[in-house]
Design an enzyme around this catalytic site. Structure first.
Site, PDB file in Angstrom:
ATOM      1  N   SER A   1      -9.534  -0.874   7.252  1.00 58.59           N
ATOM      2  CA  SER A   1      -8.964  -0.713   5.909  1.00 58.59           C
ATOM      3  C   SER A   1      -8.247  -1.912   5.322  1.00 58.59           C
ATOM      4  CB  SER A   1      -8.007   0.473   5.891  1.00 58.59           C
ATOM      5  OG  SER A   1      -8.743   1.653   5.736  1.00 58.59           O
TER       6      SER A   1
ATOM      7  N   SER B   1      -9.523   1.546   3.122  1.00 54.62           N
ATOM      8  CA  SER B   1      -8.710   2.326   2.233  1.00 54.62           C
ATOM      9  C   SER B   1      -7.679   1.515   1.428  1.00 54.62           C
ATOM     10  CB  SER B   1      -7.959   3.393   3.031  1.00 54.62           C
ATOM     11  OG  SER B   1      -7.088   2.804   3.973  1.00 54.62           O
TER      12      SER B   1
ATOM     13  N   LYS C   1       0.862  -1.183   0.000  1.00 52.12           N
ATOM     14  CA  LYS C   1       0.000   0.000   0.000  1.00 52.12           C
ATOM     15  C   LYS C   1       0.904   1.240   0.000  1.00 52.12           C
ATOM     16  CE  LYS C   1      -3.804   1.785   2.921  1.00 52.12           C
ATOM     17  NZ  LYS C   1      -4.588   1.517   4.148  1.00 52.12           N
TER      18      LYS C   1
HETATM   19  N1  GLN Z   1     -12.814   3.651   6.569  1.00 44.98           N
HETATM   20  C1  GLN Z   1     -12.296   4.098   7.817  1.00 44.98           C
HETATM   21  C2  GLN Z   1     -11.946   5.563   7.714  1.00 44.98           C
HETATM   22  O1  GLN Z   1     -12.308   6.133   6.752  1.00 44.98           O
HETATM   23  C3  GLN Z   1     -11.089   3.284   8.200  1.00 44.98           C
HETATM   24  C4  GLN Z   1      -9.889   3.656   7.429  1.00 44.98           C
HETATM   25  C5  GLN Z   1      -8.687   2.859   7.825  1.00 44.98           C
HETATM   26  O2  GLN Z   1      -8.786   1.809   8.433  1.00 44.98           O
HETATM   27  N2  GLN Z   1      -7.536   3.384   7.475  1.00 44.98           N
HETATM   28  O3  GLN Z   1     -11.342   6.142   8.560  1.00 44.98           O
END
Ligand code: GLN
Length: 488
Positions: A178, A154, A79
Site C-alpha cells: 500500500s 491503499s 494517511k
Molecule cells: N492491496 C493489498 C490489500 O488489499 C495491500 C493493502 C495494504 O498494503 N494495506 O490488502
C-alpha cells in the site's frame, strides 16, 4: 514554480536559510490544494488553522536558529489511518464516524516534535484494504497523471497528494504493497521499512504481522530523511526493535560498483504489461552500466504469495476489526439489544470489501478449517521467507517491477476482487517476509503513466536500498517529470 513543488530536503534547507517562512510554504501548499483537490480528491480532512499555527511555531524556532531538524516547518500529509489527537480519523470507514483520537500515533508525535506541519489526512481504501483507493467509504481519489485512473492503494490519497504538490511529503502504511504500489502508480517514491523498524503505535491495525509505516516522497533523499525521523524503538510497540537508526541521508552518496543485484525469474512472467517489463529491464541495464553485478535468482515460492497473504491478512483483520462493535468508537446503531447493536452497527458501518475480508478471515480461523488454511498458509509463509534468506546469500538487493501494470481506469476492477488482488503480486511477498523495499519511478508507458521499479533489501538494510535507488535516480530524469494537472 510554487513553493509547494519543492522536495522536503530543498524546502528544509531554504527554510533554514531564511529564503521563505514556514507560513509562506504552508500557505502555498493550501493554495495548491484549493486549486487542484476538487479534481483529485486526495484529502479526507484538512487542518488549515492548526497547520498555520504549527507553521508560526516553526518559524519562531527557525528564527532562533537553535534547531537543525530537517522537518522543521515542512508541511506533511498523513494517511487517514494514523491517529491524530483531536483531528478526525476515519480509516475511510463509516464505522469510525467522526472519531477524534485521544492521542497521536508515535510517528505523528515524532513529526510534531521535529517541527513538521501536519496538513491533513489523506484518502485510502477502507481500513487500508485495497489497491485503488476506490474502497473508501467517502469518495475515490484520482490519479494526477490522468484523472480517469486510480492512484493505486491503499495509500492512494497520500501518493496523489505528493505527486500533485498538495504536500511536501507524506506518510503511508504498507501491509501488502500500500505504499509502493500507489507510489508506482503516481510516479513518486515509496518506502516500506523492515518489519520492526518503525513504530505502529497509534496506527489503525489491519494485519499486525505485516503492517508498517513508511515515507511517500518526491525523491529518494526525502525518503531517507523522513525514515530517519520516524524510525526507532518505541516502548509502546513491542514489535519495534531497538537497533540504532542509521543516518540514512548521509549514506546516499557513493557509487554502486560491485553491488550484487538479484533479478528473480519468477517476477518476469506472462501477464505483465510489456512496457513495465521493458522499463524495468532497461533500468537494470543502467545499474549494470554503473558497475553493479546483475544475476538471475530464484524465489521459488512466489506463486503462493497472494494466496498466503489473503489468508494471513484476512485472519488478522477479522481479529483486529472485532473492536468496531458500535459500543466503543464511532457510529452505533439504534437496536433492541446488545447483539442486535453489534450486528446492525457492523452491517451499516463496514463496506463490502471489509465485510468480505472479515468473513474470509473468520472462516480460515474457524475450528475445522484452521489447519487446512491458516496453519498451512503460515507454513508456506516460512518457505517464502526462506526463499529471501537464500537469495540474499548471493545478492545485496533484489530488483523487480513494483506492479504488473500502470494505473488502470477507475471502476475497471471493482467488480472483480480477485483481479484487484493481483495488483500486489510483486509487493506482497516482501511483507510476508518482513523485508524492506522501495518503489521509485523508472519510466512511462505510451499513455504517459508512470512505471515503478521495486528495490528489495536485507532485513534492516534500508541504507543499501536507498543508496542504489538514489544512484539510479540521479543518473536518470524520471523523477523530474511532474503531472500537468491544470491542462486536463
Ligand atoms: N492491496 C493489498 C490489500 O488489499 C495491500 C493493502 C495494504 O498494503 N494495506 O490488502
Amino acid at each position: 514554480m510554487s513553493l509547494a513543488a519543492l522536495t522536503l530536503h530543498d524546502a528544509g534547507e531554504k527554510l533554514r536559510a531564511g529564503e521563505f517562512t514556514s507560513v509562506e510554504l504552508t500557505e502555498a501548499v493550501f493554495e495548491r490544494i484549493a486549486a487542484t483537490d476538487e479534481r483529485i480528491h486526495a484529502y479526507l480532512t484538512l487542518d488549515r488553522e492548526a497547520a498555520l499555527a504549527q507553521a508560526r511555531a516553526a518559524d519562531a524556532r527557525l528564527r532562533a536558529k537553535d534547531d537543525d531538524s530537517p522537518l522543521l516547518g515542512v508541511p506533511i500529509a498523513l494517511k487517514d489511518n494514523f491517529l491524530t489527537q483531536g483531528l478526525r480519523t476515519t480509516a475511510a470507514s463509516k464505522i469510525l464516524g467522526e472519531f477524534l483520537p485521544p492521542y497521536d500515533a508515535t510517528t505523528v508525535r515524532k513529526l510534531r516534535g521535529a517541527g513538521a506541519v501536519i496538513v491533513g489526512k489523506t484518502n485510502l481504501d477502507e481500513f487500508a484494504m485495497g489497491s485503488s483507493a476506490e474502497n473508501s467509504a467517502f469518495f475515490s481519489t484520482r490519479n494526477p497523471w490522468d484523472l480517469e485512473r486510480i492512484p493505486g492503494g491503499s495509500s492512494g490519497g497520500a501518493a496523489a497528494a505528493v505527486a500533485s504538490d498538495q504536500c511536501i511529503a507524506a506518510l503511508g502504511t504498507d501491509t501488502g504493497g500500500s505504499i509502493r504500489q500507489p507510489a508506482a502508480c503516481c510516479g513518486v517514491v515509496g518506502l516500506k521499512p523492515t518489519y520492526g523498524r518503525v513504530s505502529r503505535y497509534g496506527i489503525i491495525a489491519f494485519a499486525s504481522s505485516m503492517d508498517q509505516v513508511g515515507p511517500m516522497t518526491k525523491d529518494v533523499r526525502d525518503a531517507a530523511v523522513l525514515l530517519e525521523a520516524i524510525a526507532g524503538h518505541d516502548p509502546a510497540d513491542s514489535t519495534s526493535v531497538s537497533r540504532p537508526v542509521p543516518r540514512y541521508s548521509d549514506g546516499l552518496a557513493g557509487d554502486i560498483k560491485g553491488l550484487r543485484v538479484g533479478i528473480p525469474k519468477e517476477f518476469f512472467v506472462a501477464g505483465m504489461q510489456a512496457e513495465v517489463e521493458q522499463s524495468v529491464r532497461r533500468a537494470i541495464g543502467e545499474l549494470e552500466k554503473s558497475g553493479a553485478g546483475v544475476e538471475e535468482i530464484s524465489l521459488p515460492h512466489t506463486e503462493y504469495a497472494v494466496a498466503v497473504y489473503y489468508i494471513v491478512a484476512t485472519a488478522e483483520a477479522s481479529s483486529n476489526l472485532a473492536r468496531y462493535d458500535g459500543m466503543r468508537y464511532g457510529c452505533r446503531a439504534g437496536a433492541k439489544d446488545l447483539t442486535e447493536t453489534y450486528r446492525i452497527s457492523r452491517a451499516d458501518g463496514f463496506g463490502a470489501e471489509v465485510k468480505r475480508r472479515i468473513m474470509l478471515g473468520t472462516y480460515v480461523l474457524s475450528a475445522g478449517y484452521y489447519d487446512a488454511y491458516y496453519l498451512k498458509a503460515q507454513r508456506v509463509r516460512t518457505l517464502i521467507r526462506r526463499d529471501f534468506d537464500e537469495a540474499f546469500k548471493r545478492c545485496d538487493v533484489i530488483v523487480t517491477p513494483t506492479a504488473p501494470t500502470t494505473a488502470f481506469n477507475l471502476g475497471a476492477k471493482t467488480q472483480d476482487p480477485l483481479q484487484m488482488y493481483l495488483s500486489d503480486i510483486y509487493t506482497i511477498s516482501i511483507n510476508l517476509a518482513g523485508m524492506p523495499a522501495l518503489s521509485l519511478p523508472c519510466g512511462f508507458d505510451q499513455d504517459c503513466m508512470p512505471i515503478g521499479m521495486q528495490v528489495i533489501g536485507k532485513h534492516f538494510d534500508e541504507a543499501t536500498i536507498l543508496r542504489l535507488a538514489h544512484h539510479y535516480e540521479q543518473t536518470t530524469e524520471w523523477h523530474k517529470k511532474t503531472p500537468k494537472i491544470e491542462d486536463r
